[in-house]
Design a protein around this motif. Structure first.
Motif, mmCIF file in Angstrom:
data_model
loop_
_atom_site.group_PDB
_atom_site.id
_atom_site.type_symbol
_atom_site.label_atom_id
_atom_site.label_comp_id
_atom_site.label_asym_id
_atom_site.label_seq_id
_atom_site.Cartn_x
_atom_site.Cartn_y
_atom_site.Cartn_z
ATOM 1 N N ALA C 28 18.426 -22.818 -25.143
ATOM 2 C CA ALA C 28 19.686 -23.533 -24.980
ATOM 3 C C ALA C 28 19.848 -24.645 -26.009
ATOM 4 O O ALA C 28 18.897 -25.073 -26.656
ATOM 5 N N TYR C 29 21.095 -25.101 -26.147
ATOM 6 C CA TYR C 29 21.461 -26.231 -26.994
ATOM 7 C C TYR C 29 21.070 -25.977 -28.448
ATOM 8 O O TYR C 29 21.483 -24.972 -28.999
ATOM 9 N N SER C 234 25.807 -25.313 -25.327
ATOM 10 C CA SER C 234 24.566 -24.757 -24.778
ATOM 11 C C SER C 234 24.130 -23.525 -25.568
ATOM 12 O O SER C 234 22.946 -23.241 -25.647
ATOM 13 N N LYS C 235 25.069 -22.805 -26.107
ATOM 14 C CA LYS C 235 24.704 -21.659 -26.943
ATOM 15 C C LYS C 235 24.958 -21.991 -28.413
ATOM 16 O O LYS C 235 25.613 -21.226 -29.139
ATOM 17 N N ASP D 6 20.838 -20.676 -16.662
ATOM 18 C CA ASP D 6 21.849 -19.689 -17.015
ATOM 19 C C ASP D 6 22.629 -20.108 -18.264
ATOM 20 O O ASP D 6 23.394 -19.321 -18.809
ATOM 21 N N ASN D 7 22.390 -21.343 -18.723
ATOM 22 C CA ASN D 7 23.203 -21.770 -19.872
ATOM 23 C C ASN D 7 22.721 -21.148 -21.178
ATOM 24 O O ASN D 7 23.361 -21.302 -22.211
ATOM 25 N N VAL D 201 30.698 -20.510 -19.507
ATOM 26 C CA VAL D 201 29.569 -20.364 -20.427
ATOM 27 C C VAL D 201 28.300 -19.906 -19.725
ATOM 28 O O VAL D 201 27.529 -19.110 -20.262
ATOM 29 N N LYS D 202 28.058 -20.365 -18.529
ATOM 30 C CA LYS D 202 26.849 -19.962 -17.814
ATOM 31 C C LYS D 202 27.003 -18.567 -17.206
ATOM 32 O O LYS D 202 26.066 -18.039 -16.617
ATOM 33 N N GLY D 204 28.570 -15.697 -18.696
ATOM 34 C CA GLY D 204 28.949 -14.592 -19.564
ATOM 35 C C GLY D 204 29.873 -14.978 -20.701
ATOM 36 O O GLY D 204 30.130 -14.175 -21.601
#
Lengths: 333, 333, 333, 333
Positions: C28-29, C234-235, D6-7, D201-202, D204
């Motif tokens: 993440a992040y 987060s992505k 899930d992020n 975002v978490k 999908g």
């Protein structure tokens, strides 16, 4: 008979005289001779070179200092009962640009080294959580307790090891000094304090507080912030003159002694009712609603403090007769 | 001999007396009888119901008002020579949370309706540009000009049609009133002004300014913002007492009359040198560097104002002899 | 046919592919491998060790940098036509906590050393005026001019001598590099620039910009500010992946070359109409309202730019046929 | 095997496709057809007219909404374990200009009407204390609990009676909806919620969240604040396209169903270890340090949650085999 707060006490006659006497100085802002003498005067009190700036309120002193000591994205650690948390209308957030107050608990509104360290430890060291940047304690505390030199020093140690700037809210600094007998230097910069809001208004001043900077690097920035916050008075000479009058001949200590003594008189009348030891000029007493009403019926003015407790605050100008009458009334409850 | 600014003038003796006389009121903040009388006193001056709050500086008065009148994401239109733009250290940005000052030009620091409308028209109506939300003018202006009732009214019309809140910085409001003979009501709320920073400090007050709110809905929010900015003094009674002393018997008008008259005396000595008409207590004179040095050599203190100009400001407490000597010295250049 | 802005151009297919390819990284992040490679990738481009952070918009890149480079009580010097002044909705004031934009003028939206020094000199060195703290220039400028290495270096000298932090808004940095042939290092850190908003979105990226920090001490603070401003995705891997795709094989230079070439084609069709030399991918043409209408009638979409002028912006994905048609249409006016 | 959050899950292939498909729309910011369809799409989901704005992070959605719902001098009531308090780096203070988070306690990170009312009652109604202005709850909560319609309605009642704006952080709104079977309308605006941060975002999405405004008067201000915060992407079409893809055919519900189901599988393997009921896609398990190490030794990645507890989060893209292996591993501890 006013026992609700020392912030409504009269200004001392010598303070009023000093204002009148400074009226004809034709220099604006803090360019006058009175203002120029502040650094020296406080350097003498604190036995080291300091910078001192006048402001008109404790909120301004506290928050100007904190804004310079904590970035907008940092946290200021303080007690959950601290004035900056409860009674300054969010001023720390305003002056700092959004810094967070991170609260610690402890009896009598005192911050302890363990509580401080634990609060720091609860914060993950990542960008998602606000990181501790400063510590602010109140001396005397909001419950009228005075920190010992050792207590402040222990907090200073934690602050140093955690890279926290260290601020002391001394709205009742004089009462604390009189109470503990500590030297002003020992209980501040020698113990790690970098900035002190040195209160005069509750202690015989009219509307002048001093922000004393042991870390003198803060001074220039705070001078800018003071102007930017609308706190640079054009006739600032009269703030400086007040403060000098309070320092002159140790009037600040005499006044605090009077207020503390009045508090002791009351304490002795209510030994079983004390919620906290009386170390300054505030008393918190267990008093039922009926008893409180009875005291008010006799003309005494004070605040309830939660359920079954009241707060009494004595002032430098409290007349002995008033205090005696209240002591008698309490003893008779 | 001080001609550099009225902000360093003495406080009037009746103001000092009022402070001393209010010293024994045991009520904190603005809960006292003096503070309670402000709304009434200003409502009388302005012939309508107003709310009035004391503060200690013009910067605080201006910026507390503007913060309540302009959102953080809005723009405040003002003259490029306005005090809020040049001499308040960015306080409008601080108090408002980042609002933008949008500058207009015009002779003598006056905003004109056309310049105001043009400035609004330059802004695209989209989210990329900061949208105008408020107008602030200074009366008398930073160059000593007084707005006529018609001029303020014309600005008020533009403000209304553009949905701009309308603030007047009246640091020298008294001088403007004396100069034009306009009624305080006509030149403010009847012309569309919603909030006035009513200055006393330059005109015989010590450290009290009033924020007069014709749009009384602003008052509660501004009272909160005042506390949050550290501007709620615990012994605020002494600010209210000063203001009441200034209003009492029209001392504010008498003082302004004296300052304006001194300015007229000087103006008559320098007819060919005036950069602007002298309508209040400020003069801007074309004076070479050598001439300025000569005046300073005779003990006159004033500011240079760009190249080849100087600014002179007269005060309520200016002694006739001083003014005469300066007039003679200027005439003799 | 879109000539109104490059900000609406398509993302390059390799950028889209990179997003898809990075979709399965479960970190993440900015903890992922793509993000980890940014520092190295930009250090190669700039021939020195840099820190690089992804963000999604140029406004975020500019204002996160400026907030770390200018205190809330300072001023950021920039051109009066700068994007940060006109098209970011006051974001510099928001991110910085109220810093002031101090505007300088000059042809083609270029800041000159003289104008910069003069702007600094106009500020009195006291607490009443906001003091200059940072400089921000745009390269290529808002009028499509590219700074030479010498020009940036001269500004860097002034910045150094005035203790100004130095930021470059490089929304069209690629177009400037292609235009001047300067090395990225020469026109940035070697000339004194400490932070660069390196734009990709107008040049084939989808929604990733890079903030490149030559002064790496700024990086940690900006990382905190990025999160605090809601800009830590987060992505974030997919932002890093885009940027890497743009740097890979110098796609960023190829795309800029295509856009600049399209602009040159148009410029050659309108030699007498050019308001500024065409040095990047923007053209400002003297075109009457009737002529503009005629062009629009043929399907060309662009902005008017004041009275009698239009702005054309070419993009990396501009098809040759479109450009040829517009060139022909302009020539035929 | 990722169970830490899930992020970091993948974006759904249909989301990636939607981004690619929207790449050729030549309209900037939110002027495109995709963005234009959001209001309608969410109005359908919520059975009332709403305004919907895309942003890239939950922090941005939360704090843009809260800044419009709470003045800088107000307080936002939230749970002490709320994301806005613990994991947004002080963003609420930044976006709002210094508003205070006022914390309430309660099991499972749920705010109860009694706790909310009590927190309000603790505040003195004066200018010294920050006054409550908004309520923010998280649904599903930070401990994976889903609010019932009745629970939200009861909070809505308190909010209404206390004049609090009401915000819901729905980072895992989909999981809550699937869990309770409540209609989106019933658990939001019909229960008093005025603004919802609707998370994708978490679940999908790649990097698009929606801010859904039931109180449509907030929309224009928030659109300005979004730009001012650097959150108005020039190719915003690809955020809108993602969201539309998630809403299309109820992909958002399908994904949440998958994640919730995976959580139930794990819950059934650990009946005696559950700290909270499992109502969404998060599990908090009593697991000793040794047991945690054993699980990690088998390749499972998750966070410790205090001493003796761990947090597991399932995602829409969690493969059945992974979940089964973890369930088996837990059961075997």
């Amino acid at each position: 008979m006013r026992f609700f707060s020392d912030n409504a006490a009269a200004a001392h006659p010598r303070v009023i005289d000093a204002i009148a006497a400074s009226n004809r100085v034709s220099t604006a802002y803090d360019g006058d001779d009175y203002s120029a003498r502040l650094d020296r005067a406080f350097s003498d009190v604190f036995e080291t070179e300091v910078r001192a700036l006048w402001v008109t309120t404790g909120t301004a002193a506290n928050c100007l200092a904190l804004a310079a000591m904590c970035p907008p994205f940092g946290a200021i650690l303080c007690h959950k009962d601290a004035h900056i948390e409860n009674d300054e209308a969010g001023a720390p957030g305003f002056f700092s640009g959004g810094a967070k107050l991170m609260l610690v608990d402890g009896p009598g509104a005192k911050v302890t080294p363990d509580a401080l360290a634990a609060a720091c430890d609860r914060v993950r060291k990542d960008v998602h959580q606000v990181q501790p940047a400063a510590l602010s304690i109140t001396n005397a505390t909001e419950y009228g307790l005075a920190y010992s030199v050792a207590e402040v020093g222990a907090l200073g140690e934690v602050a140093r090891s955690r890279s926290l700037a260290f601020h002391m809210d001394g709205a009742r600094f004089a009462n604390a000094i009189v109470s503990t007998g500590a030297s002003p230097a020992d209980v501040t910069w020698r113990a790690g304090v970098e900035a002190l809001s040195f209160g005069f208004v509750k202690n015989g001043g009219l509307n002048a507080e001093a922000l004393v900077l042991f870390n003198s690097k803060l001074a220039d920035e705070i001078a800018v912030r003071r102007k930017r916050a609308g706190h640079l008075l054009s006739k600032g000479r009269m703030l400086a003159a007040q403060i000098l009058a309070m320092l002159d001949g140790d009037l600040w200590l005499d006044n605090a002694r009077a207020a503390n003594a009045a508090a002791q008189s009351l304490a002795q009348a209510a030994p079983g009712r004390l919620v906290y030891p009386v170390e300054a000029n505030e008393l918190f007493l267990k008093v039922s609603a009926e008893e409180a009403a009875a005291l008010r019926g006799q003309g005494f003015d004070f605040y309830d403090w939660g359920v079954g407790e009241i707060r009494l605050v004595t002032s430098w100008d409290q007349q002995g007769a008033e205090v005696d009458r209240l002591a008698t009334a309490i003893a008779a409850l």
